[in-house]
Design a protein around this motif. Structure first.
Motif, PDB file in Angstrom:
ATOM      1  N   ILE A  99       9.200 -16.615  20.131  1.00 36.43           N
ATOM      2  CA  ILE A  99       8.895 -15.278  19.657  1.00 36.43           C
ATOM      3  C   ILE A  99      10.539 -14.715  19.363  1.00 36.43           C
ATOM      4  N   ASP A 100      10.880 -13.991  18.320  1.00 37.76           N
ATOM      5  CA  ASP A 100      12.118 -13.525  17.907  1.00 37.76           C
ATOM      6  C   ASP A 100      12.972 -14.181  17.650  1.00 37.76           C
ATOM      7  N   GLN A 101      12.818 -15.643  17.117  1.00 34.42           N
ATOM      8  CA  GLN A 101      13.719 -16.729  16.977  1.00 34.42           C
ATOM      9  C   GLN A 101      13.448 -17.121  15.402  1.00 34.42           C
ATOM     10  N   PRO A 102      14.482 -16.807  14.490  1.00 34.43           N
ATOM     11  CA  PRO A 102      14.507 -17.174  13.364  1.00 34.43           C
ATOM     12  C   PRO A 102      14.408 -18.878  13.174  1.00 34.43           C
ATOM     13  N   ILE A 103      13.715 -19.415  12.255  1.00 33.54           N
ATOM     14  CA  ILE A 103      13.431 -20.694  12.143  1.00 33.54           C
ATOM     15  C   ILE A 103      13.363 -21.245  10.573  1.00 33.54           C
TER      16      ILE A 103
ATOM     17  N   ILE B  77      11.832 -23.201   8.190  1.00 37.30           N
ATOM     18  CA  ILE B  77      10.262 -23.836   8.375  1.00 37.30           C
ATOM     19  C   ILE B  77      10.332 -25.144   7.616  1.00 37.30           C
ATOM     20  N   GLU B  78      11.141 -25.313   6.607  1.00 38.23           N
ATOM     21  CA  GLU B  78      10.984 -26.476   5.778  1.00 38.23           C
ATOM     22  C   GLU B  78      11.475 -27.580   6.766  1.00 38.23           C
ATOM     23  N   THR B  79      12.508 -27.511   7.495  1.00 33.16           N
ATOM     24  CA  THR B  79      13.132 -28.491   8.115  1.00 33.16           C
ATOM     25  C   THR B  79      12.157 -28.787   9.193  1.00 33.16           C
ATOM     26  N   LEU B  80      11.606 -27.854   9.973  1.00 38.31           N
ATOM     27  CA  LEU B  80      10.608 -27.965  10.774  1.00 38.31           C
ATOM     28  C   LEU B  80       9.309 -28.776  10.699  1.00 38.31           C
ATOM     29  N   ASN B  81       8.744 -28.329   9.284  1.00 37.20           N
ATOM     30  CA  ASN B  81       7.633 -29.079   8.901  1.00 37.20           C
ATOM     31  C   ASN B  81       7.956 -30.552   8.447  1.00 37.20           C
ATOM     32  N   ASN B  82       9.107 -30.951   8.158  1.00 39.72           N
ATOM     33  CA  ASN B  82       9.617 -32.406   7.847  1.00 39.72           C
ATOM     34  C   ASN B  82       9.487 -32.913   9.212  1.00 39.72           C
ATOM     35  N   ILE B  83      10.095 -32.215  10.244  1.00 42.12           N
ATOM     36  CA  ILE B  83      10.033 -33.148  11.618  1.00 42.12           C
ATOM     37  C   ILE B  83       8.748 -33.082  12.115  1.00 42.12           C
ATOM     38  N   ASP B  84       7.791 -32.106  12.053  1.00 46.45           N
ATOM     39  CA  ASP B  84       6.559 -32.080  12.398  1.00 46.45           C
ATOM     40  C   ASP B  84       5.519 -33.245  11.730  1.00 46.45           C
ATOM     41  N   ASP B  85       5.659 -33.308  10.587  1.00 43.90           N
ATOM     42  CA  ASP B  85       5.238 -34.594   9.768  1.00 43.90           C
ATOM     43  C   ASP B  85       5.520 -35.742  10.326  1.00 43.90           C
ATOM     44  N   LYS B  86       6.896 -36.071  10.552  1.00 37.03           N
ATOM     45  CA  LYS B  86       7.361 -37.287  11.236  1.00 37.03           C
ATOM     46  C   LYS B  86       6.584 -37.447  12.567  1.00 37.03           C
ATOM     47  N   ILE B  87       6.708 -36.534  13.373  1.00 40.13           N
ATOM     48  CA  ILE B  87       6.040 -36.312  14.784  1.00 40.13           C
ATOM     49  C   ILE B  87       4.578 -37.059  14.672  1.00 40.13           C
ATOM     50  N   LEU B  88       3.813 -36.287  13.687  1.00 34.78           N
ATOM     51  CA  LEU B  88       2.403 -36.694  13.530  1.00 34.78           C
ATOM     52  C   LEU B  88       2.327 -38.250  13.190  1.00 34.78           C
ATOM     53  N   SER B  89       3.266 -38.558  12.457  1.00 38.25           N
ATOM     54  CA  SER B  89       3.261 -40.128  12.011  1.00 38.25           C
ATOM     55  C   SER B  89       3.470 -40.856  13.042  1.00 38.25           C
ATOM     56  N   ILE B  90       4.435 -40.582  13.779  1.00 41.98           N
ATOM     57  CA  ILE B  90       4.940 -41.623  14.948  1.00 41.98           C
ATOM     58  C   ILE B  90       3.706 -41.523  16.152  1.00 41.98           C
ATOM     59  N   ARG B  91       3.005 -40.376  16.118  1.00 43.04           N
ATOM     60  CA  ARG B  91       1.900 -40.146  17.259  1.00 43.04           C
ATOM     61  C   ARG B  91       0.746 -41.080  16.767  1.00 43.04           C
TER      62      ARG B  91
ATOM     63  N   LYS C 231      13.115 -38.390  20.292  1.00 41.77           N
ATOM     64  CA  LYS C 231      14.302 -38.079  19.486  1.00 41.77           C
ATOM     65  C   LYS C 231      13.668 -37.013  18.544  1.00 41.77           C
ATOM     66  N   LEU C 232      12.697 -37.187  17.820  1.00 40.67           N
ATOM     67  CA  LEU C 232      12.163 -36.318  16.974  1.00 40.67           C
ATOM     68  C   LEU C 232      11.836 -34.783  17.600  1.00 40.67           C
ATOM     69  N   HIS C 233      11.478 -34.993  19.014  1.00 41.10           N
ATOM     70  CA  HIS C 233      10.994 -33.692  19.640  1.00 41.10           C
ATOM     71  C   HIS C 233      12.303 -32.928  19.779  1.00 41.10           C
ATOM     72  N   TYR C 234      13.542 -33.826  20.307  1.00 37.57           N
ATOM     73  CA  TYR C 234      14.629 -33.076  20.564  1.00 37.57           C
ATOM     74  C   TYR C 234      15.231 -32.539  19.401  1.00 37.57           C
ATOM     75  N   SER C 235      14.989 -33.228  17.942  1.00 35.31           N
ATOM     76  CA  SER C 235      15.474 -32.545  16.708  1.00 35.31           C
ATOM     77  C   SER C 235      14.849 -31.235  16.600  1.00 35.31           C
ATOM     78  N   ARG C 236      13.518 -31.231  16.807  1.00 42.87           N
ATOM     79  CA  ARG C 236      12.529 -30.263  16.681  1.00 42.87           C
ATOM     80  C   ARG C 236      13.229 -28.897  17.427  1.00 42.87           C
ATOM     81  N   GLU C 237      13.562 -29.158  18.651  1.00 44.54           N
ATOM     82  CA  GLU C 237      14.077 -27.977  19.574  1.00 44.54           C
ATOM     83  C   GLU C 237      15.375 -27.500  18.944  1.00 44.54           C
ATOM     84  N   ALA C 238      16.105 -28.239  18.463  1.00 41.02           N
ATOM     85  CA  ALA C 238      17.327 -27.679  17.745  1.00 41.02           C
ATOM     86  C   ALA C 238      17.086 -26.842  16.658  1.00 41.02           C
ATOM     87  N   PHE C 239      16.126 -26.800  16.017  1.00 39.16           N
ATOM     88  CA  PHE C 239      15.808 -26.185  14.764  1.00 39.16           C
ATOM     89  C   PHE C 239      15.174 -24.636  15.227  1.00 39.16           C
TER      90      PHE C 239
END
Length: 659
Positions: A445-449, A451-465, A272-280
């Motif tokens: 590349i060439d997609q606005p992102i 960053i703050e939301t993406l970092n939060n998701i990445d932190d949760k992904i790292l914790s779950i891993r 689910k976190l990977h899916y959320s990350r792709e959405a952002f």
């Protein structure tokens, strides 16, 4: 059960030789004066069957000078085991016995015309060591297997001892010994405290007298092996439990099914976190961090592609090397087969020698320093074209060692191939992961992102891993624990089953041994009362299997000859009367007139051997005795006569060979 028979005995060396006639009678008598070689004759048989004869060893204080000082000397025995015939050859001072089947009915060397139809099957030739090391198969294992006698293993504390053929021979070979009250032949050498213990002596008797006893001792071996395996499995399990406890820490114990359920939940959260990350993920402008990541990914792909190419080239090289080694091993094995055939042909036929005409194969009286044709030659250089069996054996051992070296090289090559295959697999995975990462970077590349939301998701992904990784470790530990626990349970049940089988066979063996001891005592009592005039009763003890005469009454030393000789005869008699008695229907008796036995008593004892014919024809007794020290009933059984030292057993090469 098994039956052993000696058909012919030969000794040959550069200086001395001996060749017996073919033994066709069931009782073989060798008559000779003191010092003419009667004991030497028995020692040749014992040595040829794997025994250790001190007199044949140069390092001993008392040696047989003719044999010890001879060169290229060996013993040949032509034997029969049941219906199969074998030729045994053992060089003096050697640890190997060459075993080869033969089909010549009269055990005489074949003529050239007989070779094609009667010569041995060379595929049956074996080279077996006498002494055991590192659990290897030895001559004793071979002969006991042929005699249908189990190789039992005795346990005393932490020490083990395999009962070999030479141990059983202590109740088959009636040798000369200073104290005639000792029933068993003395041991060849004391290797440990079991080698001449009461435990071993009782095991020898039980193994020769009863089939159930052999099965019981086999069951003991299996139970001990099962116990060792159980204890080892328990040790591994006990050693692993602290490791699990240490990794678990203060956490409560969770079994594998609950851990698997938790792992599934964490994997669903990660998905689910990977899916959320792709959405952002949005388009972006030029980013230095992405450029660096692109360069890193391309560098990894290029480096791994080069490594992969090199590994594949190395793999091809290793396969080529392995193929060559297999080819070399096959050729060497063929050479070994050829050498074995040469050894056997050389041993059996001895067609060529330095004094043999190469055209008609007849012996030529060659003048020293001259060829067969008469030309002058260098004697040492001339002899080097002819090899002895011992030299052929050294060539065989060298070739065999070469095969072992090649096998080690093949094993090393296979290990290298496994390692390279592992490297190729790792590099392939690395390349695929790098390409996947590269595609992911290019997609962003060439997609606005955000960053703050993406970092939060990445932190949760790292914790779950991290949690998933920890759960996988716990599951792996539980798998290991389950495996060790399951192995221990299997070993425990196997040991329990082996113990029950052993206990059942123990009861059966004890019942059988009581019956056999009673049967033995009945025969022994009859023989003793007929050969010893003041013997009123004779039996053997159920505790020690040793004789008890007149309920333990003291007897003079000369009676020890009758006591011991009739003991051996009783063993042979029982084996002829009962097919379930494993005793191999063979006795070797060396000059029993020790300890001052009266001649009339000695003849009376030896006369009992003439009665065996009424029981069975499937036996052989070889007896050596002094001049005229045997009964008239055995007069026709004398096959070798050694009246004085001028007619001793061993002849020099310049002598004829009268028997």
């Amino acid at each position: 059960m098994g039956s052993l028979r000696i058909n012919k005995v030969k000794y040959n060396g550069d200086k001395y030789y001996f060749e017996s006639p073919v033994f066709t009678e069931n009782v073989i008598l060798i008559e000779g004066d003191n010092g003419t070689g009667k004991t030497t004759f028995c020692n040749l048989i014992y040595y040829g069957l794997g025994g250790r004869v001190k007199e044949f060893l140069k390092e001993e204080a008392r040696t047989h000078k003719e044999i010890v000082n001879d060169t290229n000397n060996y013993v040949d025995l032509y034997i029969s085991i049941n219906t199969e015939n074998y030729h045994l050859r053992r060089f003096i001072g050697d640890n190997d016995i060459t075993v080869s089947p033969f089909t010549i009915s009269d055990v005489e060397p074949p003529t050239p015309n007989e070779i094609e139809t009667n010569l041995v099957n060379l595929d049956g030739v074996e080279l077996l060591p006498v002494n055991r090391s590192f659990g290897n198969r030895i001559f004793s294992d071979w002969v006991l297997e042929k005699l249908n006698i189990s190789v039992i293993e005795l346990y005393q504390g932490y020490s083990t001892f395999k009962v070999n053929f030479t141990e059983l021979f202590r109740l088959i070979y009636h040798d000369q010994q200073p104290n005639p009250e000792l029933i068993y032949k003395q041991i060849d050498t004391k290797s440990n405290y079991i080698s001449d213990s009461e435990l071993l002596r009782k095991a020898i008797f039980e193994q020769l007298i009863g089939k159930s006893s052999s099965e019981y001792y086999d069951a003991i071996v299996e139970a001990k092996k099962a116990e060792k395996e159980k204890l080892l499995a328990k040790h591994f399990l006990d050693e692993f439990e602290p490791i699990i406890a240490h990794l678990r820490g203060a956490e409560k114990v969770i079994n594998k099914p609950f851990l698997m359920t938790e792992l599934e939940q964490k994997e669903m959260q990660l998905e689910k976190l990977h899916y959320s990350r792709e959405a952002f993920k949005n388009n972006r402008t030029a980013n230095t961090t992405i450029d660096i990541a692109l360069d890193d990914s391309k560098s990894i792909i290029i480096s791994d592609e080069i490594g992969l190419s090199e590994s594949k080239e190395k793999l091809l090289s290793l396969f080529d090397e392995k193929s060559k080694l297999f080819f070399l091993k096959e050729n060497t094995a063929k050479e070994i087969t050829q050498v074995i055939k040469v050894i056997h042909a050389h041993d059996q036929l001895n067609l060529f020698s330095a004094d043999t005409c190469p055209y008609c194969l007849t012996k030529v009286e060659r003048v020293s320093g001259h060829c067969v044709c008469g030309a002058e030659i260098d004697e040492q250089q001339y002899e080097r074209f002819f090899y002895t069996s011992q030299e052929y054996k050294e060539i065989l051992k060298s070739k065999t060692k070469t095969v072992s070296t090649i096998e080690l090289a093949i094993k090393g090559c296979e290990e290298d191939i496994t390692s390279v295959n592992s490297d190729i697999e790792q590099l392939t995975n690395n390349i695929q992961n790098a390409k996947k990462k590269l595609r992911s970077i290019l997609d962003s590349i060439d997609q606005p992102i955000d960053i703050e939301t993406l970092n939060n998701i990445d932190d949760k992904i790292l914790s779950i891993r991290e949690q998933i990784s920890l759960l996988n470790q716990k599951i792996e530990l539980e798998n290991k624990y389950e495996k060790l626990s399951s192995e221990y349970e299997v070993k425990r049940k196997a040991h329990q089953s082996a113990e029950l089988i052993m206990q059942g066979l123990e009861v059966k063996a004890k019942q059988e041994i009581v019956t056999k001891v009673n049967d033995f005592s009945d025969v022994y009592n009859l023989l003793m009362t007929e050969t010893l005039e003041d013997c009123r009763s004779a039996r053997i003890s159920l505790d020690t299997y040793l004789p008890v005469i007149n309920d333990g009454e003291y007897k003079e030393a000369s009676s020890g000859v009758s006591i011991r000789l009739m003991y051996y005869l009783t063993l042979l008699t029982l084996s002829l009367e009962d097919e379930n008695v494993p005793f191999p229907h063979f006795l070797l008796i060396d000059t029993p007139e020790t300890a001052g036995i009266e001649l009339s008593n000695l003849k009376n004892c030896l006369d009992k051997f003439s009665n065996l014919q009424s029981i069975s024809n499937d036996y052989q007794v070889i007896i050596t005795t002094g001049l005229s020290k045997y009964p008239e009933s055995l007069a026709n059984n004398r096959v070798i006569y050694l009246p004085n030292k001028a007619n001793a057993l061993l002849k020099t090469k310049s002598q004829s060979q009268p028997l």
